[in-house]
Design a protein around this motif. Structure first.
Motif, PDB file in Angstrom:
ATOM      1  N   GLU A 107       6.346  -4.144  -4.566  1.00 42.19           N
ATOM      2  CA  GLU A 107       5.630  -4.129  -5.823  1.00 42.19           C
ATOM      3  C   GLU A 107       4.939  -5.459  -6.092  1.00 42.19           C
ATOM      4  O   GLU A 107       5.163  -6.457  -5.406  1.00 42.19           O
ATOM      5  CB  GLU A 107       6.575  -3.760  -6.971  1.00 42.19           C
ATOM      6  N   ARG A 150      -4.028   2.737  -3.342  1.00 45.62           N
ATOM      7  CA  ARG A 150      -2.690   3.321  -3.407  1.00 45.62           C
ATOM      8  C   ARG A 150      -2.684   4.572  -4.277  1.00 45.62           C
ATOM      9  O   ARG A 150      -2.046   5.578  -3.934  1.00 45.62           O
ATOM     10  CB  ARG A 150      -1.691   2.288  -3.933  1.00 45.62           C
ATOM     11  N   THR A 151      -3.408   4.527  -5.375  1.00 43.62           N
ATOM     12  CA  THR A 151      -3.518   5.703  -6.237  1.00 43.62           C
ATOM     13  C   THR A 151      -4.256   6.833  -5.532  1.00 43.62           C
ATOM     14  O   THR A 151      -3.862   8.004  -5.607  1.00 43.62           O
ATOM     15  CB  THR A 151      -4.254   5.333  -7.536  1.00 43.62           C
ATOM     16  N   ALA A 187      -6.233  -2.733  -3.660  1.00 42.64           N
ATOM     17  CA  ALA A 187      -5.019  -2.094  -3.147  1.00 42.64           C
ATOM     18  C   ALA A 187      -4.438  -1.115  -4.152  1.00 42.64           C
ATOM     19  O   ALA A 187      -3.957  -0.037  -3.784  1.00 42.64           O
ATOM     20  CB  ALA A 187      -3.992  -3.157  -2.778  1.00 42.64           C
ATOM     21  N   ARG A 197      -2.367   9.283  -3.075  1.00 45.28           N
ATOM     22  CA  ARG A 197      -1.413  10.277  -3.561  1.00 45.28           C
ATOM     23  C   ARG A 197      -1.973  11.681  -3.374  1.00 45.28           C
ATOM     24  O   ARG A 197      -3.168  11.904  -3.480  1.00 45.28           O
ATOM     25  CB  ARG A 197      -1.115  10.043  -5.044  1.00 45.28           C
ATOM     26  N   LEU A 248       0.816  -1.207   0.000  1.00 47.12           N
ATOM     27  CA  LEU A 248       0.000   0.000   0.000  1.00 47.12           C
ATOM     28  C   LEU A 248       0.856   1.267   0.000  1.00 47.12           C
ATOM     29  O   LEU A 248       0.514   2.256  -0.669  1.00 47.12           O
ATOM     30  CB  LEU A 248      -0.943   0.001   1.210  1.00 47.12           C
ATOM     31  N   ASP A 249       1.984   1.247   0.707  1.00 45.72           N
ATOM     32  CA  ASP A 249       2.813   2.454   0.735  1.00 45.72           C
ATOM     33  C   ASP A 249       3.818   2.503  -0.413  1.00 45.72           C
ATOM     34  O   ASP A 249       4.610   3.448  -0.516  1.00 45.72           O
ATOM     35  CB  ASP A 249       3.520   2.614   2.092  1.00 45.72           C
ATOM     36  N   GLY A 250       3.813   1.485  -1.268  1.00 48.30           N
ATOM     37  CA  GLY A 250       4.661   1.498  -2.449  1.00 48.30           C
ATOM     38  C   GLY A 250       6.043   0.920  -2.266  1.00 48.30           C
ATOM     39  O   GLY A 250       6.838   0.904  -3.212  1.00 48.30           O
ATOM     40  N   THR A 261      -0.304   2.456   7.971  1.00 54.21           N
ATOM     41  CA  THR A 261       0.387   2.723   6.715  1.00 54.21           C
ATOM     42  C   THR A 261       0.169   4.162   6.267  1.00 54.21           C
ATOM     43  O   THR A 261       1.111   4.836   5.823  1.00 54.21           O
ATOM     44  CB  THR A 261      -0.095   1.743   5.626  1.00 54.21           C
ATOM     45  N   CYS A 262      -1.059   4.631   6.368  1.00 55.70           N
ATOM     46  CA  CYS A 262      -1.357   6.006   5.956  1.00 55.70           C
ATOM     47  C   CYS A 262      -0.604   7.021   6.814  1.00 55.70           C
ATOM     48  O   CYS A 262      -0.110   8.032   6.302  1.00 55.70           O
ATOM     49  CB  CYS A 262      -2.864   6.257   6.028  1.00 55.70           C
TER      50      CYS A 262
END
Length: 391
Positions: free
Chosen positions: A55, A136-137, A132, A140, A50-52, A160-161
């Motif tokens: 992958e 995730r998008t 997810a 941003r 979720l936080d990138g 995570t956020c």
């Protein structure tokens, strides 16, 4: 048996395939999955993915060696629509069918949504990789995030956020989230993590509905969450983490007993010996176990019984579950109840690093818990529960 169909391509389905091969089944194995992707692991979806920092290619449950060993015939991107146990026929959404001697139901569950929010932009659930990716998008650009539900998934998303620097509010209807599972003392230690990391946790809070406005696409977009006391929390993104419903509707009319999942005996065998159920879709006598570890424990027993044609083994669930929140690992094993006594074996709850033992009225250990002390938890679990540590 010459052909076995496994319906569901998540961890329960994959573990079932592995267990069947391990038990000596060398026939045709058909794995049916409603997502077009190869089987993947779900726990990272609320955390590193979720936080990138992780992958998609790191999520796979099977590598080339697994493919060679399991020899699965994968039918991905299709949904099972009907099961005829008497004719051993599985109907699929693309119009094809699979004739099998045995069936493993591993269809998992669907994330529950807030009523009436299906077409509202900015409202998310987190169950699949597509979920997810969409979330995730949406994260941003520094949106205000409201998480509905302070269970493990909701807490992980909030954590995570916050690690991404976002403003986060968590809403939960219970006066003390997790108390029904962990009891007041341990639950308080978990809940305090939110405040310590800048998350606004509001307990005993009812969600009355969403506040929406027109969106650029002509639809509705969430701008806030209306609460039962008449107040509103501003929100650009709302994540709903209020549990799942077993995905068993396709089994209506099959003759299998349904009710909060597919009803099975303690060996994961249904009313039809040629059909077993595992994972989130299964409802054994002790209730559903919505945990990653349970899928493997159930799959091993279900495979044995499916090949035997009767119940020869039963599941002894470990109750092991883990979560990562705010940089800490939370681990639970056993089957404690909220009213059981709690003994802090090592560490300090206030310091957010400790191990604890649950005991019933007779002093018998019912469970162990650890926060931010995996080694201590492992020692305590081996000593008190006499079973190997799950990883």
């Amino acid at each position: 048996m010459h052909t076995i169909a496994i319906v569901g391509a998540s961890v329960a389905g994959v573990r079932s395939a592995e267990a069947l091969r391990h038990a000596g089944f060398d026939g045709r194995l058909v794995l049916v999955g409603d997502e077009p992707r190869r089987p993947y692991d779900r726990p990272p979806l609320s955390k590193a993915f979720l936080d990138g920092s992780l992958e998609e290619d790191a999520l796979g449950l099977l590598d080339a060696a697994d493919d060679a060993e399991l020899a699965l015939e994968m039918r991905l991107g299709v949904t099972a629509t009907r099961l005829d146990p008497a004719g051993a026929r599985l109907a699929l959404s693309d119009g094809s069918d699979v004739v099998a001697d045995g069936v493993v139901v591993a269809t998992g569950g669907r994330a529950r949504r807030l009523p009436g929010t299906e077409d509202v932009e900015g409202v998310h659930t987190l169950r699949t990789l597509d979920d997810a990716l969409a979330l995730r998008t949406a994260l941003r650009g520094g949106p205000r995030v409201v998480v509905v539900g302070a269970g493990f998934i909701g807490a992980e998303v909030a954590s995570t956020c916050r690690s991404m620097g976002l403003e986060v509010t968590v809403l939960d209807g219970l006066p003390l989230p997790l108390e029904p599972v962990l009891g007041a003392r341990i639950a308080r230690g978990c809940v305090d993590l939110h405040a310590a990391h800048g998350t606004d946790l509001r307990t005993a809070t009812a969600v009355a509905g969403l506040v929406t406005a027109g969106s650029a696409t002509g639809g509705r977009r969430v701008v806030g969450v209306a609460l039962g006391d008449g107040s509103t929390v501003g929100a650009d993104v709302v994540v709903v983490g209020i549990g799942i419903a077993p995905h068993t509707g396709w089994l209506e009319g099959s003759g299998l007993a349904l009710g909060d999942g597919v009803r099975t005996d303690a060996g994961m065998v249904t009313d039809v010996p040629a059909v077993v159920a595992v994972g989130d879709a299964a409802r054994p006598p002790g209730g559903r176990h919505e945990h990653w570890t349970s899928a493997g424990e159930q799959a091993a027993v279900a495979a044995t019984n499916l090949l035997a044609g009767c119940t020869r083994a039963t599941v002894d669930p470990s109750g092991y579950v883990w979560s990562e929140q705010y940089g800490r690992v939370l681990q639970l094993a056993g089957h404690p109840a909220a009213h059981h006594d709690v003994e802090i074996v090592d560490g300090d709850v206030a310091a957010a690093r400790f191990t604890a033992r649950f005991a019933d009225a007779e002093g018998r250990t019912t469970g162990v818990f650890g926060m931010d002390d995996p080694r201590g938890f492992g020692r305590l679990r081996r000593r008190e529960l006499r079973r190997p540590v799950a990883v």
